[in-house]
Motif scaffolding. Structure first.
Motif, PDB file in Angstrom:
ATOM      1  N   GLY A   1     -12.225  19.807  22.679  1.00  0.00           N
ATOM      2  CA  GLY A   1     -13.187  20.611  23.430  1.00  0.00           C
ATOM      3  C   GLY A   1     -14.434  19.836  23.820  1.00  0.00           C
ATOM      4  N   MET A   2     -14.806  18.839  23.015  1.00  0.00           N
ATOM      5  CA  MET A   2     -16.015  18.045  23.279  1.00  0.00           C
ATOM      6  C   MET A   2     -15.788  16.960  24.314  1.00  0.00           C
ATOM      7  SD  MET A   2     -17.722  17.530  19.458  1.00  0.00           S
ATOM      8  CE  MET A   2     -17.088  15.895  19.441  1.00  0.00           C
ATOM      9  N   VAL A   3     -14.600  16.370  24.322  1.00  0.00           N
ATOM     10  CA  VAL A   3     -14.336  15.216  25.180  1.00  0.00           C
ATOM     11  C   VAL A   3     -13.509  15.668  26.387  1.00  0.00           C
ATOM     12  CG1 VAL A   3     -13.355  12.892  25.268  1.00  0.00           C
ATOM     13  CG2 VAL A   3     -14.346  13.728  23.136  1.00  0.00           C
ATOM     14  N   PRO A   4     -14.029  15.543  27.597  1.00  0.00           N
ATOM     15  CA  PRO A   4     -13.289  15.981  28.776  1.00  0.00           C
ATOM     16  C   PRO A   4     -12.017  15.146  28.996  1.00  0.00           C
ATOM     17  CG  PRO A   4     -15.519  15.223  29.369  1.00  0.00           C
ATOM     18  CD  PRO A   4     -15.347  15.017  27.917  1.00  0.00           C
ATOM     19  N   GLY A   5     -10.956  15.821  29.405  1.00  0.00           N
ATOM     20  CA  GLY A   5      -9.700  15.141  29.708  1.00  0.00           C
ATOM     21  C   GLY A   5      -8.822  14.888  28.500  1.00  0.00           C
ATOM     22  N   VAL A   6      -9.214  15.408  27.330  1.00  0.00           N
ATOM     23  CA  VAL A   6      -8.430  15.228  26.108  1.00  0.00           C
ATOM     24  C   VAL A   6      -7.767  16.548  25.745  1.00  0.00           C
ATOM     25  CG1 VAL A   6      -8.526  14.678  23.646  1.00  0.00           C
ATOM     26  CG2 VAL A   6      -9.896  13.382  25.271  1.00  0.00           C
ATOM     27  N   THR A   7      -6.484  16.480  25.420  1.00  0.00           N
ATOM     28  CA  THR A   7      -5.695  17.657  25.062  1.00  0.00           C
ATOM     29  C   THR A   7      -5.225  17.525  23.624  1.00  0.00           C
ATOM     30  OG1 THR A   7      -4.914  17.807  27.337  1.00  0.00           O
ATOM     31  CG2 THR A   7      -3.667  19.010  25.694  1.00  0.00           C
ATOM     32  N   HIS A   8      -5.173  18.661  22.914  1.00  0.00           N
ATOM     33  CA  HIS A   8      -4.641  18.706  21.550  1.00  0.00           C
ATOM     34  C   HIS A   8      -3.319  19.471  21.581  1.00  0.00           C
ATOM     35  CE1 HIS A   8      -4.633  20.860  17.466  1.00  0.00           C
ATOM     36  NE2 HIS A   8      -4.133  19.662  17.291  1.00  0.00           N
ATOM     37  N   VAL A   9      -2.269  18.841  21.071  1.00  0.00           N
ATOM     38  CA  VAL A   9      -0.946  19.461  21.009  1.00  0.00           C
ATOM     39  C   VAL A   9      -0.499  19.457  19.553  1.00  0.00           C
ATOM     40  CG1 VAL A   9       1.465  19.282  21.729  1.00  0.00           C
ATOM     41  CG2 VAL A   9      -0.360  18.640  23.317  1.00  0.00           C
ATOM     42  N   GLU A  10      -0.125  20.633  19.052  1.00  0.00           N
ATOM     43  CA  GLU A  10       0.374  20.728  17.677  1.00  0.00           C
ATOM     44  C   GLU A  10       1.882  20.960  17.715  1.00  0.00           C
ATOM     45  OE1 GLU A  10      -0.584  22.940  13.453  1.00  0.00           O
ATOM     46  OE2 GLU A  10      -1.568  23.629  15.269  1.00  0.00           O
ATOM     47  N   ILE A  11       2.606  20.175  16.930  1.00  0.00           N
ATOM     48  CA  ILE A  11       4.067  20.256  16.880  1.00  0.00           C
ATOM     49  C   ILE A  11       4.479  20.595  15.455  1.00  0.00           C
ATOM     50  CG2 ILE A  11       6.208  18.935  17.093  1.00  0.00           C
ATOM     51  CD1 ILE A  11       4.848  17.295  19.260  1.00  0.00           C
ATOM     52  N   ASP A  12       5.343  21.596  15.319  1.00  0.00           N
ATOM     53  CA  ASP A  12       5.881  21.951  14.004  1.00  0.00           C
ATOM     54  C   ASP A  12       6.957  20.933  13.643  1.00  0.00           C
ATOM     55  OD1 ASP A  12       6.836  23.084  11.695  1.00  0.00           O
ATOM     56  OD2 ASP A  12       7.293  25.027  12.584  1.00  0.00           O
ATOM     57  N   ALA A  13       6.710  20.173  12.607  1.00  0.00           N
ATOM     58  CA  ALA A  13       7.612  19.082  12.215  1.00  0.00           C
ATOM     59  C   ALA A  13       9.000  19.608  11.856  1.00  0.00           C
ATOM     60  CB  ALA A  13       7.023  18.309  11.047  1.00  0.00           C
ATOM     61  N   GLU A  14       9.078  20.788  11.262  1.00  0.00           N
ATOM     62  CA  GLU A  14      10.362  21.342  10.843  1.00  0.00           C
ATOM     63  C   GLU A  14      11.237  21.723  12.035  1.00  0.00           C
ATOM     64  OE1 GLU A  14       9.299  24.544   8.274  1.00  0.00           O
ATOM     65  OE2 GLU A  14       8.233  23.221   6.899  1.00  0.00           O
ATOM     66  N   ASP A  15      10.615  22.086  13.143  1.00  0.00           N
ATOM     67  CA  ASP A  15      11.372  22.483  14.338  1.00  0.00           C
ATOM     68  C   ASP A  15      11.752  21.306  15.227  1.00  0.00           C
ATOM     69  OD1 ASP A  15      11.192  25.109  13.536  1.00  0.00           O
ATOM     70  OD2 ASP A  15       9.465  25.564  14.813  1.00  0.00           O
ATOM     71  N   HIS A  16      11.170  20.141  14.986  1.00  0.00           N
ATOM     72  CA  HIS A  16      11.415  18.957  15.830  1.00  0.00           C
ATOM     73  C   HIS A  16      11.793  17.755  14.960  1.00  0.00           C
ATOM     74  CE1 HIS A  16       8.913  21.600  18.313  1.00  0.00           C
ATOM     75  NE2 HIS A  16       9.586  21.097  19.326  1.00  0.00           N
ATOM     76  N   LEU A  17      12.805  17.919  14.137  1.00  0.00           N
ATOM     77  CA  LEU A  17      13.189  16.868  13.195  1.00  0.00           C
ATOM     78  C   LEU A  17      13.641  15.583  13.873  1.00  0.00           C
ATOM     79  CD1 LEU A  17      14.980  18.907  10.386  1.00  0.00           C
ATOM     80  CD2 LEU A  17      12.740  17.812  10.327  1.00  0.00           C
ATOM     81  N   ASP A  18      14.306  15.690  15.035  1.00  0.00           N
ATOM     82  CA  ASP A  18      14.740  14.475  15.731  1.00  0.00           C
ATOM     83  C   ASP A  18      13.542  13.643  16.186  1.00  0.00           C
ATOM     84  OD1 ASP A  18      14.156  16.607  17.395  1.00  0.00           O
ATOM     85  OD2 ASP A  18      15.566  16.009  18.960  1.00  0.00           O
ATOM     86  N   LEU A  19      12.497  14.293  16.677  1.00  0.00           N
ATOM     87  CA  LEU A  19      11.275  13.594  17.093  1.00  0.00           C
ATOM     88  C   LEU A  19      10.548  13.014  15.879  1.00  0.00           C
ATOM     89  CD1 LEU A  19       9.466  12.853  19.469  1.00  0.00           C
ATOM     90  CD2 LEU A  19       8.324  15.062  19.197  1.00  0.00           C
ATOM     91  N   VAL A  20      10.526  13.758  14.781  1.00  0.00           N
ATOM     92  CA  VAL A  20       9.899  13.287  13.542  1.00  0.00           C
ATOM     93  C   VAL A  20      10.585  12.019  13.052  1.00  0.00           C
ATOM     94  CG1 VAL A  20       9.608  13.860  11.094  1.00  0.00           C
ATOM     95  CG2 VAL A  20       8.986  15.524  12.841  1.00  0.00           C
ATOM     96  N   ARG A  21      11.904  12.023  13.080  1.00  0.00           N
ATOM     97  CA  ARG A  21      12.655  10.838  12.636  1.00  0.00           C
ATOM     98  C   ARG A  21      12.431   9.660  13.578  1.00  0.00           C
ATOM     99  NH1 ARG A  21      17.047  14.839  11.793  1.00  0.00           N
ATOM    100  NH2 ARG A  21      16.930  15.383   9.595  1.00  0.00           N
ATOM    101  N   ALA A  22      12.432   9.916  14.874  1.00  0.00           N
ATOM    102  CA  ALA A  22      12.266   8.837  15.854  1.00  0.00           C
ATOM    103  C   ALA A  22      10.895   8.164  15.731  1.00  0.00           C
ATOM    104  CB  ALA A  22      12.454   9.383  17.264  1.00  0.00           C
ATOM    105  N   LEU A  23       9.875   8.946  15.365  1.00  0.00           N
ATOM    106  CA  LEU A  23       8.516   8.408  15.259  1.00  0.00           C
ATOM    107  C   LEU A  23       8.160   7.963  13.846  1.00  0.00           C
ATOM    108  CD1 LEU A  23       6.724  11.010  17.529  1.00  0.00           C
ATOM    109  CD2 LEU A  23       7.153   8.604  18.054  1.00  0.00           C
TER     110      LEU A  23
END
Length: 137
Positions: free
Chosen positions: A77-99
């Protein structure tokens, strides 16, 4: 008497290990294995920020994840052009493993192109996140 020395040695090693773990937790740093990795809107489920994106991997029963969500939301909210995205690790296990996400919360700082610039494991400090954004922009 030997048992006492063994016990003291184990306590000393455990104390030193705990001190190192506590000092490293929440620090925003570069990780060599993150170089070249990119995330896009397809993986995140949301569009990337114009300047940078803060990606938070969380789980349902993670107490530090709530505080991290608040900190990252304030920074976005303070820095223009910055976005916050929250990902549930349990729902995205393939992405969690890849990263290579090993615990929650884990925060990735992405530049405008979606490249992973920085990573923090544990609850980061607001100043560290802002400093990491300076490198992503």
């Amino acid at each position: 008497m030997t048992g006492l020395w063994v016990c003291l040695a184990v306590l000393a090693v455990a104390g030193a290990g705990g001190a190192v773990w506590r000092r490293r937790s929440g620090r925003v740093r570069v990780r060599g294995r993150d170089e070249g990795k990119r995330l896009g809107a397809a993986e995140l489920g949301e569009a990337l920020g114009e300047r940078a994106t803060l990606v938070q991997f969380s789980s349902a029963f993670c107490a530090p994840c709530r505080a991290t969500r608040r900190i990252l939301g304030e920074v976005a909210g303070m820095v223009p052009g910055v976005t916050h995205v929250e990902i549930d690790a349990e729902d995205h296990l393939d992405l969690v493993r890849a990263l290579g996400i090993l615990k929650t919360p884990t925060v990735l700082v992405l530049d405008a192109d979606g490249r992973v610039v920085r990573r923090a494991t544990g609850q980061p400090r607001r100043a560290d996140v802002i400093a990491a954004l300076g490198e992503a922009v």
